[in-house]
Write a protein that holds these residues in place. Structure first.
Motif, PDB file in Angstrom:
ATOM      1  N   ILE A  74      17.447 -23.435  13.799  1.00 38.25           N
ATOM      2  CA  ILE A  74      18.722 -23.574  14.512  1.00 38.25           C
ATOM      3  C   ILE A  74      19.726 -24.356  13.667  1.00 38.25           C
ATOM      4  O   ILE A  74      20.889 -23.972  13.550  1.00 38.25           O
ATOM      5  CB  ILE A  74      18.492 -24.255  15.890  1.00 38.25           C
ATOM      6  N   ILE A  75      19.268 -25.440  13.059  1.00 38.26           N
ATOM      7  CA  ILE A  75      20.166 -26.277  12.250  1.00 38.26           C
ATOM      8  C   ILE A  75      20.563 -25.564  10.958  1.00 38.26           C
ATOM      9  O   ILE A  75      21.740 -25.480  10.619  1.00 38.26           O
ATOM     10  CB  ILE A  75      19.494 -27.635  11.932  1.00 38.26           C
ATOM     11  N   LYS A 106      24.697 -31.244  21.339  1.00 38.27           N
ATOM     12  CA  LYS A 106      23.294 -30.853  21.228  1.00 38.27           C
ATOM     13  C   LYS A 106      22.923 -30.632  19.760  1.00 38.27           C
ATOM     14  O   LYS A 106      21.770 -30.809  19.387  1.00 38.27           O
ATOM     15  CB  LYS A 106      23.064 -29.556  22.009  1.00 38.27           C
ATOM     16  N   SER A 107      23.912 -30.251  18.943  1.00 39.65           N
ATOM     17  CA  SER A 107      23.633 -30.070  17.513  1.00 39.65           C
ATOM     18  C   SER A 107      23.252 -31.399  16.883  1.00 39.65           C
ATOM     19  O   SER A 107      22.323 -31.475  16.086  1.00 39.65           O
ATOM     20  CB  SER A 107      24.854 -29.526  16.783  1.00 39.65           C
ATOM     21  N   ASP A 138      27.558 -29.423  26.780  1.00 47.75           N
ATOM     22  CA  ASP A 138      27.225 -29.143  25.384  1.00 47.75           C
ATOM     23  C   ASP A 138      27.478 -30.353  24.496  1.00 47.75           C
ATOM     24  O   ASP A 138      26.813 -30.539  23.482  1.00 47.75           O
ATOM     25  CB  ASP A 138      28.042 -27.956  24.870  1.00 47.75           C
ATOM     26  N   LYS A 144      19.448 -25.046  21.524  1.00 49.26           N
ATOM     27  CA  LYS A 144      19.616 -26.478  21.291  1.00 49.26           C
ATOM     28  C   LYS A 144      19.320 -27.261  22.573  1.00 49.26           C
ATOM     29  O   LYS A 144      18.909 -28.407  22.515  1.00 49.26           O
ATOM     30  CB  LYS A 144      21.051 -26.772  20.844  1.00 49.26           C
ATOM     31  N   SER A 145      19.543 -26.622  23.728  1.00 47.35           N
ATOM     32  CA  SER A 145      19.225 -27.300  24.991  1.00 47.35           C
ATOM     33  C   SER A 145      17.728 -27.542  25.099  1.00 47.35           C
ATOM     34  O   SER A 145      17.302 -28.619  25.521  1.00 47.35           O
ATOM     35  CB  SER A 145      19.663 -26.452  26.185  1.00 47.35           C
ATOM     36  N   ILE A 197      21.885 -33.927  18.335  1.00 42.27           N
ATOM     37  CA  ILE A 197      20.556 -34.313  18.819  1.00 42.27           C
ATOM     38  C   ILE A 197      19.485 -33.472  18.125  1.00 42.27           C
ATOM     39  O   ILE A 197      18.450 -33.990  17.690  1.00 42.27           O
ATOM     40  CB  ILE A 197      20.442 -34.136  20.361  1.00 42.27           C
ATOM     41  N   THR A 198      19.762 -32.166  17.972  1.00 44.69           N
ATOM     42  CA  THR A 198      18.788 -31.294  17.307  1.00 44.69           C
ATOM     43  C   THR A 198      18.606 -31.716  15.846  1.00 44.69           C
ATOM     44  O   THR A 198      17.490 -31.749  15.336  1.00 44.69           O
ATOM     45  CB  THR A 198      19.244 -29.819  17.399  1.00 44.69           C
ATOM     46  N   LYS A 199      19.721 -32.092  15.184  1.00 42.13           N
ATOM     47  CA  LYS A 199      19.630 -32.569  13.797  1.00 42.13           C
ATOM     48  C   LYS A 199      18.810 -33.845  13.709  1.00 42.13           C
ATOM     49  O   LYS A 199      17.975 -34.010  12.826  1.00 42.13           O
ATOM     50  CB  LYS A 199      21.040 -32.837  13.247  1.00 42.13           C
ATOM     51  N   LEU A 200      19.062 -34.757  14.634  1.00 41.29           N
ATOM     52  CA  LEU A 200      18.325 -36.020  14.662  1.00 41.29           C
ATOM     53  C   LEU A 200      16.835 -35.752  14.859  1.00 41.29           C
ATOM     54  O   LEU A 200      15.970 -36.355  14.204  1.00 41.29           O
ATOM     55  CB  LEU A 200      18.868 -36.898  15.795  1.00 41.29           C
ATOM     56  N   ALA A 253      13.646 -25.831  15.617  1.00 43.26           N
ATOM     57  CA  ALA A 253      14.785 -26.749  15.451  1.00 43.26           C
ATOM     58  C   ALA A 253      15.381 -26.612  14.050  1.00 43.26           C
ATOM     59  O   ALA A 253      16.603 -26.593  13.885  1.00 43.26           O
ATOM     60  CB  ALA A 253      14.346 -28.180  15.713  1.00 43.26           C
ATOM     61  N   ILE A 271      15.639 -27.911  22.672  1.00 39.94           N
ATOM     62  CA  ILE A 271      15.267 -28.954  21.716  1.00 39.94           C
ATOM     63  C   ILE A 271      15.707 -30.325  22.250  1.00 39.94           C
ATOM     64  O   ILE A 271      14.958 -31.300  22.182  1.00 39.94           O
ATOM     65  CB  ILE A 271      15.906 -28.697  20.331  1.00 39.94           C
ATOM     66  N   THR A 272      16.907 -30.384  22.805  1.00 39.50           N
ATOM     67  CA  THR A 272      17.414 -31.653  23.336  1.00 39.50           C
ATOM     68  C   THR A 272      16.535 -32.126  24.502  1.00 39.50           C
ATOM     69  O   THR A 272      16.207 -33.310  24.610  1.00 39.50           O
ATOM     70  CB  THR A 272      18.884 -31.509  23.773  1.00 39.50           C
ATOM     71  N   PHE A 326      13.323 -33.432  23.117  1.00 37.41           N
ATOM     72  CA  PHE A 326      13.625 -34.737  22.535  1.00 37.41           C
ATOM     73  C   PHE A 326      13.594 -35.819  23.625  1.00 37.41           C
ATOM     74  O   PHE A 326      12.967 -36.863  23.464  1.00 37.41           O
ATOM     75  CB  PHE A 326      15.009 -34.644  21.890  1.00 37.41           C
TER      76      PHE A 326
END
Lengths: 212, 212
Positions: free
Chosen positions: A169-170, B199-200, B175, A199-200, B202-205, A166, A202-203, A206
């Protein structure tokens, strides 16, 4: 790990100790308008939990022990290889047209590119759009011409954990990471693409972590 | 919320109770080859935490209380409006070409579309790619022709929480979500796009929650 919800009185006690340390149980009891006997179990549990420190003849101190980050602990135990998706792979020689068709058929944002079985780069919706906008002949231009080539591609190992993925990716502002490993094939070392972390993924992770 | 790490002995006690309930402290002590006095603090804290139930003259039971999901608790307190990004907006009348330029300039995957200030749909890299592949005249075709139109668009309210947003993204396989709210403007009700959750976000969070 065990998580326990503190009672309102326990939370109040922590606040009182934080603001008045050192403070005796008599003073806390007075402050809360209860008897010392009422407080005893609360103080016992807070002390055993390590939130409060009790020093004989002085009183209670706040240990300053903050919440151990349980989420990070759990996430670090989840490996990339246990959550990755199947990689969509084309060869460098494939045409831009074939690449776009693959992208639509597989419904992915990024395709990984190989040459002689070894990972050489990635190509994204954005790359395809740029190429088509530029008026390239989709049937003639090979993907090798428009892809982002290694070493300018961020990859990840299957043994890494979900948090590292993650963060990559960020920090690199990418949509997905090829999961790669070096293997020997016919006496030659090649970089094999064995998965994809996006990101999918990771989401989804989550959501799974949050759902009980 | 407070998280505490159980000691190895505490974990062993839980296991023994799970397998032998009801069990007396003498039996647990014997099983662990320690004295009852040694066990007393452990049993006290496990009982206070609610992991074990103590019944007089019977023994200890395992309460079956599973870990309260702390992650979900925390995530449910994070609202969409506190984590959303700025939405990139074009009008239905804009050309496909202008849309693609906006997409590249802003580096987003999805653009939101409005008509007379009210949200009417979204257009993605995929839509643009399809349109350009199809040989459309990018300068003449308006975005209104190629976009996905409401009500076929999943949206979210700024007051919803981060988990709901993540679930919507996963379940609808999109997305990003336009963050919308109904407002009165000049006596007319319009749907205003005030943000974007992708998704970005959410990934950041996810990364923020995991980093201490």
């Amino acid at each position: 790990m065990i998580y326990i919800e503190l009672s309102n009185r326990q939370k109040k006690i922590i606040k009182i100790v934080q603001e008045n340390e050192p403070i005796t149980s008599e003073q806390i009891a007075k402050n809360l308008n209860v008897t010392r006997a009422t407080l005893r179990p609360d103080l016992a549990i807070l002390t055993m939990m390590g939130v409060l420190d009790a020093r004989p003849k002085v009183g209670y101190f706040y240990s300053g022990k903050s919440a151990v980050n349980i989420i990070a602990q759990e996430v670090k135990n989840i490996k990339v290889k246990d959550m990755m998706s199947i990689p969509i792979i084309v060869t460098e020689e494939s045409s831009v047209y074939d690449g776009i068709v693959t992208l639509f058929l597989e419904d992915v944002g990024t395709i990984f590119v190989v040459s002689n079985g070894s990972f050489t780069g990635i190509v994204s919706r954005k790359d395809f759009l740029k190429s088509v906008m530029g008026g390239a002949d989709m049937n003639k231009v090979p993907i090798g011409m428009i892809m982002t080539r290694t070493p300018n591609v961020v990859t990840i190992s299957p043994e890494e954990n979900a948090l590292v993925a993650a963060i990559k990716i960020i920090e690199h502002e990418v949509d997905s990471l090829p999961v790669v490993e070096k293997v020997e094939e016919a006496g030659k070392e090649i970089v094999k693409v064995i998965g994809r972390i996006s990101k999918s993924n990771i989401t989804k992770l989550f959501v799974e972590l949050c759902k009980e």
